[in-house]
Every structure is written in C-alpha cells, then in structure tokens.
Motif scaffolding. Structure first.
Motif, PDB file in Angstrom:
ATOM      1  N   LEU A   1       0.826  -1.216   0.000  1.00 37.36           N
ATOM      2  CA  LEU A   1       0.000   0.000   0.000  1.00 37.36           C
ATOM      3  C   LEU A   1       0.859   1.265   0.000  1.00 37.36           C
ATOM      4  N   LEU A   2       1.988   1.212   0.697  1.00 39.74           N
ATOM      5  CA  LEU A   2       2.897   2.365   0.707  1.00 39.74           C
ATOM      6  C   LEU A   2       3.514   2.588  -0.672  1.00 39.74           C
TER       7      LEU A   2
ATOM      8  N   VAL B   1      -1.458   4.881   0.864  1.00 38.55           N
ATOM      9  CA  VAL B   1      -1.425   5.288   2.271  1.00 38.55           C
ATOM     10  C   VAL B   1      -0.112   6.015   2.543  1.00 38.55           C
ATOM     11  N   GLY B   2      -0.069   6.690   3.691  1.00 33.85           N
ATOM     12  CA  GLY B   2       1.160   7.286   4.197  1.00 33.85           C
ATOM     13  C   GLY B   2       1.163   7.091   5.698  1.00 33.85           C
ATOM     14  N   ALA B   3       2.306   6.863   6.247  1.00 37.14           N
ATOM     15  CA  ALA B   3       2.373   6.575   7.682  1.00 37.14           C
ATOM     16  C   ALA B   3       1.668   7.648   8.504  1.00 37.14           C
ATOM     17  N   ASP B   4       1.837   8.899   8.145  1.00 39.00           N
ATOM     18  CA  ASP B   4       1.255  10.000   8.927  1.00 39.00           C
ATOM     19  C   ASP B   4      -0.031  10.550   8.328  1.00 39.00           C
TER      20      ASP B   4
ATOM     21  N   THR C   1      -9.516  -3.511   9.515  1.00 37.40           N
ATOM     22  CA  THR C   1     -10.378  -2.838   8.531  1.00 37.40           C
ATOM     23  C   THR C   1      -9.648  -1.761   7.740  1.00 37.40           C
ATOM     24  N   ALA C   2      -8.627  -1.141   8.324  1.00 37.38           N
ATOM     25  CA  ALA C   2      -7.870  -0.118   7.602  1.00 37.38           C
ATOM     26  C   ALA C   2      -7.174  -0.698   6.380  1.00 37.38           C
TER      27      ALA C   2
ATOM     28  N   GLN D   1       9.064   4.571   5.825  1.00 32.06           N
ATOM     29  CA  GLN D   1       7.764   4.662   6.478  1.00 32.06           C
ATOM     30  C   GLN D   1       7.401   3.350   7.181  1.00 32.06           C
ATOM     31  N   LEU D   2       7.728   2.229   6.540  1.00 33.46           N
ATOM     32  CA  LEU D   2       7.432   0.921   7.142  1.00 33.46           C
ATOM     33  C   LEU D   2       8.185   0.749   8.455  1.00 33.46           C
ATOM     34  N   ARG D   3       9.456   1.120   8.460  1.00 30.82           N
ATOM     35  CA  ARG D   3      10.244   1.008   9.695  1.00 30.82           C
ATOM     36  C   ARG D   3       9.701   1.946  10.784  1.00 30.82           C
TER      37      ARG D   3
END
Length: 553
Positions: free
Chosen positions: A321-322, A327-330, A369-370, A475-477
């Motif tokens: 997804l990233l 999506v974005g972490a923030d 669900t996200a 972002q994953l880390r």
C-alpha cells in the motif's frame, strides 16, 4: 497385562508373564512356534466393545509372534493392515539387524497396551544394546470381528512412519562436528532443539566435511514410498536420523552461521510454551543465528511449517500500500470497527475503532479494517502476491542449506484476497519466513536466509526482483518502531533498546478455540519471529519469545 506384566530371559528363551500366568516361552527368531499361529477365527463375527481378555490376548499374540520370529506375514495377520505391517516386521530383523529382544508389556489403559523393548543390534562383528518404549492399540476387525492390533509403524518404534525404515549398516554420511560462527561446538545434548537441524546438515554435508562413516542403526527415508517421483514429500524432506551407534566414525568439522549464545536463548524461550518455534537471523546478511522448536514430534516446524501468520502479514501488505501511494504513515486512514468486503464481514479485535487516526496508528494497533478497505484501490487481485515475491523473496525456492519452506502467497480474489491482507486464508508461512520478512523491512532488501555459509557449496541463492522503495522502507520502519514503543508490541519489546521495530499477529485456526500467537521484531541488526500454537494474542506469548532472543544478540 492388566495386573502388571513381567518378562524374563532364561537361557535365551523369551517368556512373558501376566498375573502369574505364563503366556508361553519363545526363543527369539528361533522358531519355537505358538505366536501368530495361536489365534483361531471364530465362525461368529463378534461386535461391540472389546473385553479385557480380548485385548490381552490380541496384544500377547502379536508381541510373542514378533519376538519369536514367526513368519512376518503371519504376525502381520494379527493387525488390521497386514499389507503394511509385514514389511516393517520383517525389516526389524532383516534390515535393522535386531538379534535379541525382550519385550515387556505394561499395564493396559483401555485398549492401549504400552511396552518396552530391550534389544541387541548386531552388524559385521559390531553389537550394541538398544532399548525404547512404544505402545499398541487393539481394535475389533471391521469384517472379521476379531481383536486385532491397530497397525501403525510406531508400534515397531515410536519414530517409525509410513515413509521411513529402520536400517543398520554403514552410515550414509559421516558424522559432523557442527560449530557456530565463532567455532563453538553445537551438539544435540547441549542444544536439543537443534537435533533435526544437525541431522539434516550431516545428511547433506557430512561427506564434504572430511569425516568417515561408522556403523549405525538409522531411521532412513523409504525410497519405495511413491509420490510419482520415487518418495513421498515427507520422506524427501527427512534426514537420516541415527538411533544407535555401533561403531563411531570420524567426524568432519562443519561451520554454520548459527550463534551459540542466541541459540541458547532461543532454546530456553520456546521451553516456556508447548508447541512453539522461533528463528533469528541477521538482516544485513540473511545468516540464520538461531532455530528452535519445542514440539513433541521433534519436527523442524520453524523452517518447514506452513501456517497462516495472522497480522504479522501486514508488514508486506503495508509495504504494498505504501509503494502504491495509497497510504502514508502520517496520513489519515479509516479504521471502523468492522468492514464488509464482497459479502464477508471482517472486524477488529473486540470491534475497536480509531476515529481520525493515521495509517501508522492502524498498523501499530493492528486494525484489520484499515487494510481491507483499500483492497479495491490496488486494482490488481495479484498485487499482494507480486509484492511478496518481487520484494520479500517469498516462493523463490530458497537454498538455506537444509530443507525449508519459503512461504506461499497465492493470488487471491474476492473475500479470499481480503483475508490474505490480514494474514489469513490461503497465505502460508513459518517463522523463518516471517523473520526474513522483518529482516527485509529492516534492511530494505531481501537477503536469502542461509544456515551454512554460501561459500560451502555452489548452491544458487534466491534473488528478489527488486528492493523495497526507499520511501516505503522508511515509512514501514517508522510504523514498526511505533508498534514496538506504543502499539501492540510495546509490552514485549519494552526491555530492548537501540533501533527496534515489531509486529504482532493472531491467527485463527479451524477447530481451535484459541488463536495462534505470532510475533516478529528486530533490534539493530538482528530480526526474529516466533509462533506459539494456541497462544492467543501475539504480544502475550510469542512476543516474550522474540524479545528474549533479540536481547541475546
């Protein structure tokens, strides 16, 4: 037998007593008769539960016939599968070379009759005593009504299976002295969980390590078990296992990638739970530092297991997804308490929701669900399968040095795809796979796991098609760090410092009231993953296992 059985050997004669009544005297393989031939068939087919007398007699007839050396085909007729029993019974003498045995039945528990065997194995002038325990179960024959031994290879020896045989002879591979990366010797006695691994290493590398073979009683794969290619899948994966050494060979030294200190911590951590497995490896190299299992069957489930990994799978799903920019972490991400995808309802644990939350918070709290709400946005039913293979190396035929399963994420459609996104459905992994997934997230690129140095042989390493994009990796880390500090993995990882990250998982299994506990994490250049069968929440059982291993690195 029910009143306490005894045996005695007098002048080479085998005698079994029960309740003061002698069943008879038999010379081992001496042909004194009376064993298998003692049973006669009644004209009337009996039905209903077995009586104690029927159980005693059926067990006695089989054990005395086996010990007496009565024709194997006749003894096999005292079981409910004579075709399978005959070769195993004859092989006990002809292939395993058991020349003497005293079989001592214990007290029956219902239809189960335990017994101990004290035997002598002899081959080419070498002999050694051999003892073990096993059991048999008596059942009523479906067509004859006769009391019969319910055939299973484990009756002959508890480790014998349909795809293995007992053989005494020159060992197929010389013994090895396996050492860790720093030269510390690794033995089954000191590291019992490594038993299966050391057997597999010996089978593959014994001849190359410079040793010479001795004479041993071995449990070997049966080349006659058919799957279209000569052996069953289980047999092909099995390593020759030494059960008794009649004469020692000369061991050759084999260097592994294991770390004795990390291995010791792994051994201790899995002992706290029944049916638990853990693997630790180095993200920068892919070298396996520890493999440990706590299982009754001794199987190397850590490297060969195939199970749904639960929400630890969200590491790969989040990467997908990233990388697609969905999506974005923030960035904000919807996390309602439940979601319906193509008619199937999915919900979060206890139906929690995160109002106005970010994707990082959904990852850290493991919001199902996200992830599921974004499936259609990928516009590709096979997107997760491609990400798993192209970036994380799943399904690329890993050559670790011993048999291993390298994970499976098949292309999913409909509600099955939604289940895959949260580590359920058709996704199959083991803790080696999930430790590698975590290592890839930490390192940014896949390094195929190995347990012996690549320089030892010319095996071809699996190579992923590409690295994780730098932005997605960062972002994953960050999300894994949040999980380890303020999310579902915080309690388990609280004692660890340095650069750390984690992901928890709970995998539901049909017929199991409590889910399997999964946890994976890293600290600096060490990654580990663990599963505890029926352990519940990932942070509760598997989490402490991983934390103990990471703290030893």
């Amino acid at each position: 037998m029910r009143s306490g059985a005894k045996t005695a050997v007098i002048g080479g004669v085998f005698i079994v007593f029960a309740g003061g009544v002698g069943y008879g005297a038999y010379s081992l393989y001496g042909g004194s008769g009376g064993g298998a031939g003692a049973t006669t068939r009644s004209a009337e087919v009996k039905t209903g539960p077995l009586s104690a007398a029927e159980i005693d007699k059926a067990a006695k007839d089989f054990l005395t016939g086996w010990a007496d050396g009565t024709d194997a085909a006749d003894v096999a007729q005292l079981t409910n599968n004579a075709t399978a029993a005959g070769p195993a019974i004859s092989g006990y003498r002809d292939q395993a070379h058991v020349t003497k045995a005293v079989i001592t039945p214990g007290t029956a528990a219902g239809a189960k009759v335990p017994f101990t065997v004290k035997a002598t194995v002899a081959f080419k002038g070498q002999s050694k005593p051999w003892s073990y325990s096993s059991e048999l179960t008596v059942v009523r024959g479906k067509t004859t009504g006769r009391p019969l031994v319910d055939w299973a290879p484990s009756v002959i020896h508890p480790k014998l299976t349909d795809s293995t045989v007992l053989v005494t002879g020159e060992a197929s591979a010389p013994p090895i002295k396996a050492v860790d990366r720093d030269g510390t010797e690794l033995t089954k006695e000191k590291y019992p969980s490594l038993g299966a691994v050391l057997d597999q290493l010996r089978t593959k590398y014994g001849e190359d390590a410079g040793g010479s073979a001795g004479i041993e009683l071995m449990l070997k794969a049966d080349s006659g078990s058919e799957d279209g290619s000569g052996t069953t899948a289980d047999a092909k994966a099995a390593a020759d296992q030494s059960l008794l050494t009649l004469s020692k060979g000369k061991p050759g030294e084999l260097t592994t990638t294991l770390d004795a200190g990390v291995q010791a911590a792994a051994e201790q951590s899995v002992k706290k739970y029944s049916e638990a497995s853990v693997v630790a490896l180095q993200p920068s190299t892919g070298e396996i530092l520890a493999v440990a299992n706590n299982r009754k069957d001794g199987w190397n489930a850590a490297m060969l297991g195939q199970q749904a990994p639960g929400s630890t799978m969200k590491i790969m799903t989040a990467a997908l997804l990233l990388e697609k920019g969905l999506v974005g972490a923030d960035k904000p991400a919807e996390c309602p308490k439940n979601a319906i995808y193509q008619g199937r309802k999915f919900q979060n644990l206890d139906e929690f929701s995160i109002p106005n939350g970010t994707f990082a918070q959904s990852f850290a709290r493991s919001c199902n669900t996200a992830f599921i709400k974004l499936i259609d946005d990928t516009e590709d039913d096979g997107a997760l399968a491609k990400e798993a293979q192209e970036v994380f190396g799943i399904g690329l035929n890993w050559q670790t040095g011993i048999p291993s399963f390298d994970g499976s994420v098949p292309a999913g459609t409909g509600s099955e795809a939604a289940a895959q996104y949260i580590g359920q459905g058709t996704v199959q992994m083991n803790v080696l796979n999930m430790a590698s997934v975590t290592a890839t997230a930490k390192n940014g690129a896949f390094k195929q796991p190995v347990i012996v140095p690549r320089t030892l042989d010319d095996r071809k390493m699996a190579t992923a098609a590409r690295s994780l994009s730098p932005d997605a990796a960062d972002q994953l880390r960050s999300m894994m760090r949040l999980t380890a500090t303020n999310g579902t993995g915080a309690k388990a990882m609280s004692g660890l410092g340095g650069d750390k990250g984690a992901k928890t998982g709970s995998a539901e299994v049909d017929g199991q009231t409590t889910s399997n506990s999964w946890f994976t994490g890293y600290e600096n250049d060490l990654a580990a993953a663990a599963v505890v069968q029926a352990g519940g929440h990932g942070g509760d059982a598997a989490g402490p296992v991983v934390a103990s291993v990471l703290s030893a690195g």
